[in-house]
Motif scaffolding. Sequence first.
Motif, PDB file in Angstrom:
ATOM      1  N   GLY A  91      -4.538   0.867  -3.038  1.00 62.39           N
ATOM      2  CA  GLY A  91      -3.816   1.026  -1.795  1.00 62.39           C
ATOM      3  C   GLY A  91      -3.842  -0.191  -0.902  1.00 62.39           C
ATOM      4  O   GLY A  91      -3.105  -0.253   0.075  1.00 62.39           O
TER       5      GLY A  91
ATOM      6  N   GLN B 243       0.793   5.590  -8.360  1.00 62.34           N
ATOM      7  CA  GLN B 243       0.400   6.150  -7.076  1.00 62.34           C
ATOM      8  C   GLN B 243      -0.243   5.082  -6.184  1.00 62.34           C
ATOM      9  O   GLN B 243       0.025   5.014  -4.979  1.00 62.34           O
ATOM     10  CB  GLN B 243      -0.563   7.319  -7.286  1.00 62.34           C
ATOM     11  CG  GLN B 243       0.045   8.515  -8.000  1.00 62.34           C
ATOM     12  CD  GLN B 243       1.216   9.106  -7.248  1.00 62.34           C
ATOM     13  OE1 GLN B 243       1.155   9.304  -6.029  1.00 62.34           O
ATOM     14  NE2 GLN B 243       2.299   9.403  -7.964  1.00 62.34           N
TER      15      GLN B 243
ATOM     16  N   LEU C 125       1.102   3.655  -2.617  1.00 62.22           N
ATOM     17  CA  LEU C 125       0.236   3.664  -1.438  1.00 62.22           C
ATOM     18  C   LEU C 125       0.158   2.272  -0.808  1.00 62.22           C
ATOM     19  O   LEU C 125       0.204   2.121   0.422  1.00 62.22           O
ATOM     20  CB  LEU C 125      -1.154   4.154  -1.817  1.00 62.22           C
ATOM     21  CG  LEU C 125      -2.221   4.128  -0.706  1.00 62.22           C
ATOM     22  CD1 LEU C 125      -1.760   4.929   0.501  1.00 62.22           C
ATOM     23  CD2 LEU C 125      -3.553   4.653  -1.242  1.00 62.22           C
TER      24      LEU C 125
ATOM     25  N   PHE D 128       3.273   1.712   1.029  1.00 65.75           N
ATOM     26  CA  PHE D 128       3.299   2.513   2.251  1.00 65.75           C
ATOM     27  C   PHE D 128       2.433   1.885   3.337  1.00 65.75           C
ATOM     28  O   PHE D 128       2.812   1.859   4.512  1.00 65.75           O
ATOM     29  CB  PHE D 128       2.839   3.941   1.949  1.00 65.75           C
ATOM     30  CG  PHE D 128       2.761   4.797   3.183  1.00 65.75           C
ATOM     31  CD1 PHE D 128       3.919   5.199   3.831  1.00 65.75           C
ATOM     32  CD2 PHE D 128       1.523   5.176   3.693  1.00 65.75           C
ATOM     33  CE1 PHE D 128       3.849   5.975   4.983  1.00 65.75           C
ATOM     34  CE2 PHE D 128       1.454   5.948   4.845  1.00 65.75           C
ATOM     35  CZ  PHE D 128       2.623   6.344   5.490  1.00 65.75           C
ATOM     36  N   GLU D 129       1.276   1.391   2.977  1.00 63.32           N
ATOM     37  CA  GLU D 129       0.408   0.747   3.969  1.00 63.32           C
ATOM     38  C   GLU D 129       1.098  -0.463   4.582  1.00 63.32           C
ATOM     39  O   GLU D 129       0.986  -0.726   5.783  1.00 63.32           O
ATOM     40  CB  GLU D 129      -0.920   0.353   3.342  1.00 63.32           C
ATOM     41  CG  GLU D 129      -1.824   1.536   3.049  1.00 63.32           C
ATOM     42  CD  GLU D 129      -3.244   1.115   2.726  1.00 63.32           C
ATOM     43  OE1 GLU D 129      -3.495  -0.101   2.614  1.00 63.32           O
ATOM     44  OE2 GLU D 129      -4.101   1.998   2.601  1.00 63.32           O
TER      45      GLU D 129
ATOM     46  N   ARG E 280       3.735   0.871   6.916  1.00 60.93           N
ATOM     47  CA  ARG E 280       3.108   1.401   8.126  1.00 60.93           C
ATOM     48  C   ARG E 280       2.640   0.272   9.043  1.00 60.93           C
ATOM     49  O   ARG E 280       2.775   0.350  10.271  1.00 60.93           O
ATOM     50  CB  ARG E 280       1.943   2.305   7.750  1.00 60.93           C
ATOM     51  CG  ARG E 280       1.330   3.027   8.933  1.00 60.93           C
ATOM     52  CD  ARG E 280       0.417   4.139   8.471  1.00 60.93           C
ATOM     53  NE  ARG E 280      -0.635   3.671   7.570  1.00 60.93           N
ATOM     54  CZ  ARG E 280      -1.513   4.479   6.985  1.00 60.93           C
ATOM     55  NH1 ARG E 280      -1.433   5.790   7.187  1.00 60.93           N
ATOM     56  NH2 ARG E 280      -2.450   3.992   6.189  1.00 60.93           N
TER      57      ARG E 280
ATOM     58  N   LYS F 255       8.255   9.369  -0.869  1.00 60.28           N
ATOM     59  CA  LYS F 255       7.565  10.635  -0.588  1.00 60.28           C
ATOM     60  C   LYS F 255       6.547  10.461   0.539  1.00 60.28           C
ATOM     61  O   LYS F 255       6.434  11.312   1.439  1.00 60.28           O
ATOM     62  CB  LYS F 255       6.884  11.138  -1.857  1.00 60.28           C
ATOM     63  CG  LYS F 255       6.099  12.435  -1.696  1.00 60.28           C
ATOM     64  CD  LYS F 255       5.585  12.896  -3.050  1.00 60.28           C
ATOM     65  CE  LYS F 255       4.696  14.138  -2.923  1.00 60.28           C
ATOM     66  NZ  LYS F 255       3.392  13.809  -2.341  1.00 60.28           N
ATOM     67  N   ARG F 256       5.815   9.370   0.512  1.00 62.44           N
ATOM     68  CA  ARG F 256       4.833   9.122   1.569  1.00 62.44           C
ATOM     69  C   ARG F 256       5.525   8.915   2.915  1.00 62.44           C
ATOM     70  O   ARG F 256       5.013   9.313   3.969  1.00 62.44           O
ATOM     71  CB  ARG F 256       3.957   7.918   1.210  1.00 62.44           C
ATOM     72  CG  ARG F 256       2.946   8.232   0.111  1.00 62.44           C
ATOM     73  CD  ARG F 256       1.960   7.092  -0.096  1.00 62.44           C
ATOM     74  NE  ARG F 256       0.899   7.494  -1.011  1.00 62.44           N
ATOM     75  CZ  ARG F 256      -0.217   8.119  -0.650  1.00 62.44           C
ATOM     76  NH1 ARG F 256      -0.400   8.428   0.637  1.00 62.44           N
ATOM     77  NH2 ARG F 256      -1.128   8.437  -1.526  1.00 62.44           N
ATOM     78  N   CYS F 257       6.681   8.252   2.893  1.00 64.01           N
ATOM     79  CA  CYS F 257       7.431   8.071   4.141  1.00 64.01           C
ATOM     80  C   CYS F 257       7.875   9.421   4.700  1.00 64.01           C
ATOM     81  O   CYS F 257       7.813   9.652   5.926  1.00 64.01           O
ATOM     82  CB  CYS F 257       8.633   7.171   3.910  1.00 64.01           C
ATOM     83  SG  CYS F 257       8.226   5.422   3.648  1.00 64.01           S
TER      84      CYS F 257
ATOM     85  N   GLN G 256       6.386  12.279   4.303  1.00 62.15           N
ATOM     86  CA  GLN G 256       5.191  12.952   4.821  1.00 62.15           C
ATOM     87  C   GLN G 256       4.756  12.369   6.164  1.00 62.15           C
ATOM     88  O   GLN G 256       4.161  13.063   6.984  1.00 62.15           O
ATOM     89  CB  GLN G 256       4.061  12.860   3.801  1.00 62.15           C
ATOM     90  CG  GLN G 256       4.335  13.642   2.517  1.00 62.15           C
ATOM     91  CD  GLN G 256       3.323  13.348   1.418  1.00 62.15           C
ATOM     92  OE1 GLN G 256       2.697  12.280   1.394  1.00 62.15           O
ATOM     93  NE2 GLN G 256       3.157  14.298   0.498  1.00 62.15           N
ATOM     94  N   ALA G 257       5.041  11.071   6.367  1.00 59.81           N
ATOM     95  CA  ALA G 257       4.681  10.415   7.627  1.00 59.81           C
ATOM     96  C   ALA G 257       5.789  10.515   8.663  1.00 59.81           C
ATOM     97  O   ALA G 257       5.694   9.914   9.744  1.00 59.81           O
ATOM     98  CB  ALA G 257       4.352   8.939   7.366  1.00 59.81           C
TER      99      ALA G 257
ATOM    100  N   SER H 110       9.595  17.551  -2.192  1.00 54.93           N
ATOM    101  CA  SER H 110       9.090  17.365  -0.825  1.00 54.93           C
ATOM    102  C   SER H 110      10.220  17.366   0.201  1.00 54.93           C
ATOM    103  O   SER H 110       9.976  17.153   1.393  1.00 54.93           O
ATOM    104  CB  SER H 110       8.311  16.049  -0.726  1.00 54.93           C
ATOM    105  OG  SER H 110       7.201  16.055  -1.606  1.00 54.93           O
TER     106      SER H 110
END
Length: 495
Positions: free
Chosen positions: A6, A42, A46, A49-50, A53, A78-80, A82-83, A112
């Motif tokens: 990550g 994954q 991540l 995504f970090e 972010r 997907k992470r976006c 969720q955030a 999702s």
Amino acid sequence: MSILQGQYTHNLPQIAYCAQEVKLHEEQAALNSGTTLRELMQRAGLALFELIRNKAVKNILIFTGKGNNAGDGFVLAKRCLQAEINVTVCALFEPTLLKGDAAEAYQLFCRSGGKVVALRSCAEKSYDTVVDAVFGTGFRGELPCHVKEAFAHFNTSKAWKLAVDIPSGINGTTAEVAEGTFHADTTLTFIALKQGMLTGGAPSYSGELLLADLGIADAFGDLSHTNCCYPGGKYLRSLRPHRAPDSYKNKCGHVLLIGGGKGMAGAIRLAAEACLRTGAGLVSVATHPENQQAVLQGRYELMVHGISVVAELEALLAKVDVVVIGPGLGQDAWARKLFNAAKKFEGPVVCDADGINLLAQSHLPWLRAILTPHLGEAKRLLDDSSIDTAKRFELAEMLSKQYAACIVLKGPGSLIVDGKRTNINRSGSEAMASAGMGDVLSGIIAGLLAQGLNRFEAATLGVYIHGLAAEQAARDGQLGLLASDLFVHIRGIMG
């Protein structure tokens, strides 16, 4: 030490691999590290995504393809979601083409609440971030027309553009850049550096380069082998010659620079002064008699000789440790005589400019030489105008093999090749597109040779110092930089 999953780093490693090498060993490296390719995807998502972010992204468009690079993009999407970041995924290939882990990542995104849209539905909208997750390291050849169309629409936008692993359109092995390549502001690459991203036109498309090794760097390094390095400044500075307290000029090497045909004093003067600034103890110049005063004027530390007959040059060659041949030399009868005499010199030689043009007429090996061609000169040396100069690694290796020489293939991310090893330079600036820069480089390399560095070290360090001096000089402005503006910075870098 491996980067934890990550995370990503600006501190790039000093080793680079061809893209096929990474693809070949990534699965085994994952297994040897106690993980799987699915988990690597994954971790890649991540890390992306970090980065997203940290940039405080609010409205993001992700282009996806049909392979694992798209899988990384879907994990990010997907992470976006969720955030609660506004995310749009534009599939440039049908998601039904996805397989394995990438297909699973797509399905999880859809479950999702994510949706995939066509290009026409997002082309008119505005985004603060555009992500390229289309091809990745497996790309070669040309981009499909619809992909080029999609990229073209956003390449000129003000959005921050992020490439996943490698910008689509760059060949991670050869450094070829296809028409319409995604123009990234930042590239987050995975596992290891890909050599094709680091030289030629590729760096300008990669933008800021970051690395996430996904926690398998050590295992990957155990499996993979490369002769390609991307040396950093700390290591290169350690190669600089150091003078003992009892040093004197005769212990610091004597360089003879041969060049400056009638009316062409500037190039050889630039090379000679660069040699002095690099620390050579004695610097002599052999030039056309009409240039003698022009070369000497204002730099009286040089020993300048007007050469009328070859015997005068032969007497100088017998006294020196290193020779530079070519800056401003010309290709007339006078130049040819001097070049042929220099070919007989038994010490190290730096051959540039007209020296390369004269060498190209014979195609004979030069075992003790460092050749410093740009792409046009490289074509002449190989006597093949059809050679694809975009394949920079192959080109440099061909030159080294044919001439049994150390090659500096100039340009962004200059390559230094000696037949066994390849180094990629990481210094430099677009401000270096200025007359006389190559002459300065020849003088720097010769000065390092005179102080005891071997050919490969001198070429590698010389190219780095040259580029770094230009970076420092360009702080006052990119346009109008003169080759002579580098001199004070060369001295400072040498310490």
